[in-house]
Design a protein around this motif. Structure first.
Motif, PDB file in Angstrom:
ATOM      1  N   LEU A  14       0.759  -1.292  -0.008  1.00 48.85           N
ATOM      2  CA  LEU A  14       0.024   0.186  -0.096  1.00 48.85           C
ATOM      3  C   LEU A  14       0.990   1.249   0.130  1.00 48.85           C
ATOM      4  O   LEU A  14       1.418   1.503   0.752  1.00 48.85           O
ATOM      5  CB  LEU A  14      -0.853  -0.036   1.017  1.00 48.85           C
ATOM      6  CG  LEU A  14      -2.180  -0.968   1.224  1.00 48.85           C
ATOM      7  CD1 LEU A  14      -2.905  -0.729   2.463  1.00 48.85           C
ATOM      8  CD2 LEU A  14      -3.150  -0.497  -0.051  1.00 48.85           C
ATOM      9  N   GLN A  18      -2.660   5.621  -2.104  1.00 48.21           N
ATOM     10  CA  GLN A  18      -3.569   4.748  -1.826  1.00 48.21           C
ATOM     11  C   GLN A  18      -3.375   4.448  -0.411  1.00 48.21           C
ATOM     12  O   GLN A  18      -4.726   4.454   0.281  1.00 48.21           O
ATOM     13  CB  GLN A  18      -3.223   3.605  -2.494  1.00 48.21           C
ATOM     14  CG  GLN A  18      -4.129   2.229  -2.300  1.00 48.21           C
ATOM     15  CD  GLN A  18      -3.895   1.123  -2.830  1.00 48.21           C
ATOM     16  OE1 GLN A  18      -2.499   0.988  -3.260  1.00 48.21           O
ATOM     17  NE2 GLN A  18      -4.843   0.197  -2.997  1.00 48.21           N
ATOM     18  N   ASN A  21      -5.967   6.955   1.429  1.00 48.73           N
ATOM     19  CA  ASN A  21      -7.316   6.623   1.164  1.00 48.73           C
ATOM     20  C   ASN A  21      -7.648   5.508   2.315  1.00 48.73           C
ATOM     21  O   ASN A  21      -8.785   5.559   2.765  1.00 48.73           O
ATOM     22  CB  ASN A  21      -7.504   6.073  -0.119  1.00 48.73           C
ATOM     23  CG  ASN A  21      -7.630   7.000  -1.201  1.00 48.73           C
ATOM     24  OD1 ASN A  21      -7.682   8.144  -0.975  1.00 48.73           O
ATOM     25  ND2 ASN A  21      -7.366   6.731  -2.490  1.00 48.73           N
ATOM     26  N   TRP A  22      -6.795   4.790   2.482  1.00 50.51           N
ATOM     27  CA  TRP A  22      -6.875   3.601   3.683  1.00 50.51           C
ATOM     28  C   TRP A  22      -7.380   4.433   4.997  1.00 50.51           C
ATOM     29  O   TRP A  22      -8.122   3.973   5.608  1.00 50.51           O
ATOM     30  CB  TRP A  22      -5.969   2.649   3.888  1.00 50.51           C
ATOM     31  CG  TRP A  22      -6.061   1.677   2.527  1.00 50.51           C
ATOM     32  CD1 TRP A  22      -6.210   1.819   1.335  1.00 50.51           C
ATOM     33  CD2 TRP A  22      -6.009   0.069   2.930  1.00 50.51           C
ATOM     34  NE1 TRP A  22      -6.313   0.360   0.741  1.00 50.51           N
ATOM     35  CE2 TRP A  22      -6.146  -0.521   1.494  1.00 50.51           C
ATOM     36  CE3 TRP A  22      -6.201  -0.650   4.001  1.00 50.51           C
ATOM     37  CZ2 TRP A  22      -6.539  -1.986   1.426  1.00 50.51           C
ATOM     38  CZ3 TRP A  22      -6.338  -1.899   3.831  1.00 50.51           C
ATOM     39  CH2 TRP A  22      -6.361  -2.483   2.515  1.00 50.51           C
ATOM     40  N   GLU A 317     -13.608   2.572  -5.488  1.00 50.16           N
ATOM     41  CA  GLU A 317     -13.059   2.764  -6.777  1.00 50.16           C
ATOM     42  C   GLU A 317     -14.002   2.735  -8.220  1.00 50.16           C
ATOM     43  O   GLU A 317     -14.057   3.641  -8.912  1.00 50.16           O
ATOM     44  CB  GLU A 317     -11.758   2.006  -7.241  1.00 50.16           C
ATOM     45  CG  GLU A 317     -11.149   2.225  -8.285  1.00 50.16           C
ATOM     46  CD  GLU A 317      -9.914   1.357  -8.612  1.00 50.16           C
ATOM     47  OE1 GLU A 317      -9.116   1.504  -9.624  1.00 50.16           O
ATOM     48  OE2 GLU A 317      -9.273   0.618  -7.684  1.00 50.16           O
TER      49      GLU A 317
END
Length: 433
Positions: A14, A18, A21-22, A317
């Motif tokens: 990750l 990204q 976003n997590w 997404e």
């Protein structure tokens, strides 16, 4: 030179953005868990193998095919956790959290490990958000857990989810159901896969969860558990529906849901998405009354769910849901010369202590390269320090969007000037909307 190695099959790295976003999604999950009164539990990544054999069930795909199990140097059988519930139950019992009052409400964000064929939304290392509630027998508890999951989806703006609901009864009414299943599947013994043949005697309900196309087709005509519920289980299931109705939560009854783990009883549920292809279930859970006693602890009701992070991110997404971006660099301070570099570092440190995202050169770049980097990271403002600026204790701060420059002090008034300039820029930005 070739890389020494790459990430193992079925795992992924990750990386920013990204990972940002997590973090946003995880913050929503933690917030909703707190709103509903759940506290975080963190358990070891590995446990003694018997924990999962006892809780998950030796007839499940997880135990039969997917667990990462090995002997440690002491000869003990150890397993990487394939799911989150068993460890949470073990921790709750070991530390007697029930003595602090019921219900016990726990949540976790954790990694899990299953050896299976990697595909979209199904990895060998995957991540779950899960909640567990202990000591609550009433159907309102089932509704609360389901509503917690829904609140997460609602806050994230997820659409096109269907809540599917079922009851798989208690050991009493399931005995009759198992007999009916056994009699049904006996007529297809020559067509069932080897795994399902072994389950026919031990736990015929597991055949309903088989992924083989042949077994799945046969299972379509199997008896439904709802026709075999005892009066207590029927009343409990009707109670769950009444509370969901009261909360305005829409659902459909799906009598084929059994879930993939043996500890479930009574209520089982899944949130299913149309945006995931074959791996359509993004969240699943239910009730597991009796599991605590089965694991050698005090007998008490239990229920919860697991929400797959990778699958949820795929949905976000697919639905083009924009999450808040990580804070961008607000100011980049470029420098020319060693003395200016030290001053730039001092000023950046002062800004960062005030919670401002600021940066300066740490790679020994020239001025042109520094300004190029400032553009690359999206710095809102820049200022350049050289010998003249140091001598005059003044510099020019540039708004990278408008090109406007304003003077800023480098002495004790630096933070005051900085805040005035950025606040005016923010206000002008609002006025131009």
């Amino acid at each position: 030179m070739a890389l020494l190695t790459q990430a193992p099959k079925g795992t992924q790295d990750l990386l920013p953005p990204q990972s940002g976003n997590w973090q946003v999604v995880e913050d929503v999950m933690r917030s909703e868990a707190a709103i509903h009164g759940f506290g975080e539990v963190r358990t070891p990544v590995f446990e003694h193998t018997e924990l999962f054999l006892r809780s998950v069930g030796d007839t499940t795909d997880v135990v039969e095919k997917q667990m990462y199990t090995f002997n440690d140097k002491g000869g003990r059988s150890i397993t990487l956790r394939p799911e989150g519930t068993a460890g949470a139950v073990r921790a709750m019992l070991e530390h007697a959290l029930y003595n602090e009052g019921l219900p016990v409400k726990l949540y976790y964000l954790t990694s899990c490990y299953r050896y299976e064929k990697p595909q979209a939304g199904r990895l060998r290392e995957f991540h779950q958000f899960g909640v567990e509630m202990f000591g609550a027998e009433a159907p309102v508890a089932d509704a609360e857990v389901i509503c917690l999951a829904k609140s997460i989806f609602d806050r994230l703006g997820v659409k096109n989810l269907t809540l599917e609901l079922n009851s798989i009864g208690c050991p009493t009414c399931r005995a009759k159901f198992h007999q009916a299943l056994k009699e049904y599947f006996e007529g297809y013994k020559n067509e069932l896969c080897e795994t399902c043949l072994s389950r026919l005697e031990r736990n015929p309900m597991r055949i309903l969860d088989c992924k083989s196309p042949v077994c799945s087709k046969i299972a379509e005509g199997a008896p439904h558990i709802l026709d075999y519920l005892c009066d207590d289980c029927k009343a409990h299931f009707e109670g769950v529906q009444s509370y969901l109705d009261a909360a305005g939560v829409e659902y459909v009854i799906n009598p084929t849901i059994v879930r993939g783990l043996d500890y479930y009883n009574r209520t089982v549920f899944e949130f299913v998405s149309n945006d995931l292809g074959a791996q359509s279930t993004v969240c699943g859970g239910g009730r597991y009354d009796g599991l605590t006693e089965q694991m050698g602890g005090k007998s008490m009701a239990g229920l919860g769910f697991g929400l797959g992070m990778e699958r949820l991110m795929l949905i976000l997404e697919a639905q083009k849901i924009e999450l808040p971006a990580a804070p961008a660099c607000e100011v980049y301070i470029a420098s020319m010369g060693e003395n200016a570099s030290r001053e730039a570092f001092r000023l950046v440190s002062e800004l960062q202590k005030s919670g401002i995202v600021a940066a300066c050169d740490v790679c020994g770049r020239g001025l042109k390269a520094q300004m190029k980097y400032a553009n690359k990271i999206g710095a809102a403002f820049t200022l350049v320090l050289g010998d003249n600026e140091l001598a005059e204790k003044k510099a020019r701060m540039k708004n990278m969007k408008t090109g406007e420059e304003k003077g800023i002090s480098l002495d004790e008034k630096f933070m005051e000037d900085y805040l005035v300039i950025t606040t005016m820029a923010a206000d002008l930005g609002k006025l131009s909307l």
